[in-house]
Design a protein around this motif. Structure first.
Motif, short mmCIF file in Angstrom:
data_model
loop_
_atom_site.label_atom_id
_atom_site.label_comp_id
_atom_site.label_asym_id
_atom_site.label_seq_id
_atom_site.Cartn_x
_atom_site.Cartn_y
_atom_site.Cartn_z
N GLN A 36 2.57 -6.54 3.81
CA GLN A 36 2.02 -7.55 4.71
C GLN A 36 3.10 -8.53 5.15
N THR A 95 -3.65 1.21 8.27
CA THR A 95 -4.20 1.50 6.94
C THR A 95 -3.33 2.45 6.14
N GLY A 96 -2.48 3.21 6.84
CA GLY A 96 -1.70 4.23 6.16
C GLY A 96 -2.48 5.51 5.92
N ASP A 97 -3.72 5.57 6.37
CA ASP A 97 -4.53 6.78 6.18
C ASP A 97 -3.87 7.96 6.88
N LEU A 141 -6.26 -2.80 5.13
CA LEU A 141 -6.90 -2.61 3.83
C LEU A 141 -6.73 -3.81 2.91
N TRP A 142 -6.02 -4.84 3.36
CA TRP A 142 -5.86 -6.03 2.54
C TRP A 142 -7.00 -7.00 2.81
N LYS A 143 -7.49 -7.61 1.73
CA LYS A 143 -8.62 -8.52 1.89
C LYS A 143 -8.31 -9.82 1.20
N LEU A 177 0.87 -1.18 0.00
CA LEU A 177 0.00 0.00 0.00
C LEU A 177 0.90 1.22 0.00
#
Lengths: 330, 142
Positions: A305, A59-61, A314-316, A19
């Protein structure tokens, strides 16, 4: 390369999707995570654009930018609770910030570029180090008081860290030494000398491990005795490395723009990832070990990851057909 | 054959218009001390909370009435570098960061309409007076 050393139990090769956190306009030279707080964990990045940023760690947000420095920011750190931040800059100051409001709380004037800042566990004291070769200890409850000074290094200090329950200090400098100091006597307890400058240093309190990088080497030391545990050589010159909280992996990055993941026990190189467009300057595992963050000359931070393919942040984990995702924790 | 891990979305980037630290975020609301002590200590005491809310409400109303009363009055702005300018006050924006003024008298001429920006966190001193009865001695910001 075997992608399945860390469980997924499914037999599909998953490719790492980093990300990318954009926003900085110059190289990212340092980064640090907070501890795990009731609001998650946080990440601060130091950048040559002078504007350190706070991000949500998983998340890095982007949360906010600390505005105030008038030069490149070389070092940044958060306290465990992520309520305070500290930054070290080329404007000859270290600053302490409220990490919730983003307000500047304190400016600590130095006589040269400041490179490193580090809080004690209780956030009461701040350690600084930089190009004037002096380690300083500031009491944040009495900020107008003169700091305690520790002299001895003969070149610019790259990193100064509290260790051994904040009773000792570890410092790495361009004089090719790493020194362990007693906080009260301010004297050297032990010293390591290298053939070249140490590029980075990470201290792991749980288990008292010191991670040092120099040249292509990642070296692990006992932080109390400074006895060497092991060294591992990477394919390229390494600028930074980080040991996983469970001490099963470590990651490293440097001159060839790649991130490397190694098995700490066997020293085997497990994976390598391209992604950055410039040398990697800093890399750190998150406090829960689920991801690691890297900062690069290309001005970005990337989140990677640890267990590729796992649902986290945020990884799914998404699989086709009727297969359900059977990811388990380590 | 390998598959890229799916990503729900990309990390959010910086807001180009502000420095962030959203005051409405859960963390900010929970951790930021308010200036009125009742808020931080006695949430369980509904009487005190009610009183505090009434006080806050009264202060807000008083502030808004002050802004309304200032409309069309002559105002003196004390700015950086000891610059002082006079203008007719129009309005303030919601964060009290920008002021709309008319007939702004500057050292280089009179600006019919202007927007004055107050830097975040810095106090901007304004003196309000009757145009017919200006003060003789101007206050300094020492």
């Amino acid at each position: 390369l075997d992608f399945h050393r860390s469980p997924p139990k499914v037999s599909m090769a998953m490719r790492q999707t980093p990300l990318t956190c954009s926003g900085h306009t110059r190289p990212v030279v340092d980064l640090a995570f907070s501890g795990i707080t009731p609001y998650g964990y946080f990440l601060i990045s130091a950048c040559k654009d002078g504007k350190p940023m706070l991000r949500q760690g998983d998340t890095g947000d982007w949360i906010g930018t600390f505005l105030g420095h008038k030069g490149a920011v070389w070092g940044a750190t958060l306290n465990n609770e992520a309520t305070k931040a500290a930054t070290a800059a080329a404007d000859f100051t270290a600053k302490v910030w409220d990490a919730v409001t983003g307000d500047e709380v304190l400016t600590l004037a130095h006589k040269h570029i400041v490179k490193s800042v580090n809080f004690t566990q209780d956030s009461s004291c701040l350690l600084t180090g930089g190009n004037d070769k002096i380690i300083r200890i500031y009491d944040l409850n009495k900020p107008e008081a003169e700091p305690q000074e520790i002299t001895g290094h003969t070149s610019a200090i790259k990193k100064a860290l509290w260790c051994n329950n904040d009773t000792q200090i570890l410092s790495a400098a361009d004089d090719k030494t790493v020194r362990l100091w007693d906080r009260n006597s301010t004297e050297v307890v032990k010293q390591l000398s290298f053939d070249m400058s140490v590029s980075s240093m990470e201290y792991i309190p749980d288990g008292e491990v010191l991670v040092i990088t120099y040249g292509k080497t990642i070296a692990f030391y006992n932080a109390l005795s400074l006895d060497m545990i092991k060294t591992v050589d990477a394919p390229a010159s390494i600028h930074s490395a980080s040991l996983h909280p469970d001490k099963d992996f470590f990651v490293a990055g440097g001159d060839d723009f790649k991130l490397y993941k190694f098995d700490y026990g066997t020293k085997e190189e497990l994976e390598s990832y391209k992604g950055h467009f410039g040398p990697v300057h800093c890399v750190r595992f998150s406090p829960d070990g689920e991801l690691y963050a890297s900062g690069s000359e290309d001005g970005t931070l990337r989140l990677w990851q640890t267990a590729v393919g796992k649902t986290y942040g945020l990884w799914k984990c998404v699989l086709p057909g009727e297969f359900s995702c059977l990811m388990t924790n380590n | 054959m390998s598959t890229l891990v799916t990503v729900l979305r990309l990390p959010r980037g910086p807001d180009p218009n502000g420095r962030g630290f959203d005051p409405n975020s859960t963390r900010f609301v929970a951790l930021c001390p308010t200036t009125i002590s009742a808020s931080t200590e006695t949430w369980t005491d509904s009487v005190e909370v009610g009183e505090e809310q009434r006080a806050r409400s009264a202060l807000r109303e008083s502030f808004l009435r002050t802004l309304i009363a200032m409309t069309n009055k002559q105002v003196q702005f004390h700015m950086y570098e000891r610059v002082e300018v006079e203008a007719k006050f129009g309005a303030s924006d919601i964060d009290v960061l920008n002021f709309q003024v008319s007939e702004l008298q500057t050292p280089i001429g009179v600006q019919k309409e202007a927007l004055l920006r107050a830097k975040h966190r810095k106090m901007l001193l304004m003196t309000v007076y009757d145009a017919d009865d200006p003060p003789i001695e101007l206050p300094t910001d020492d």
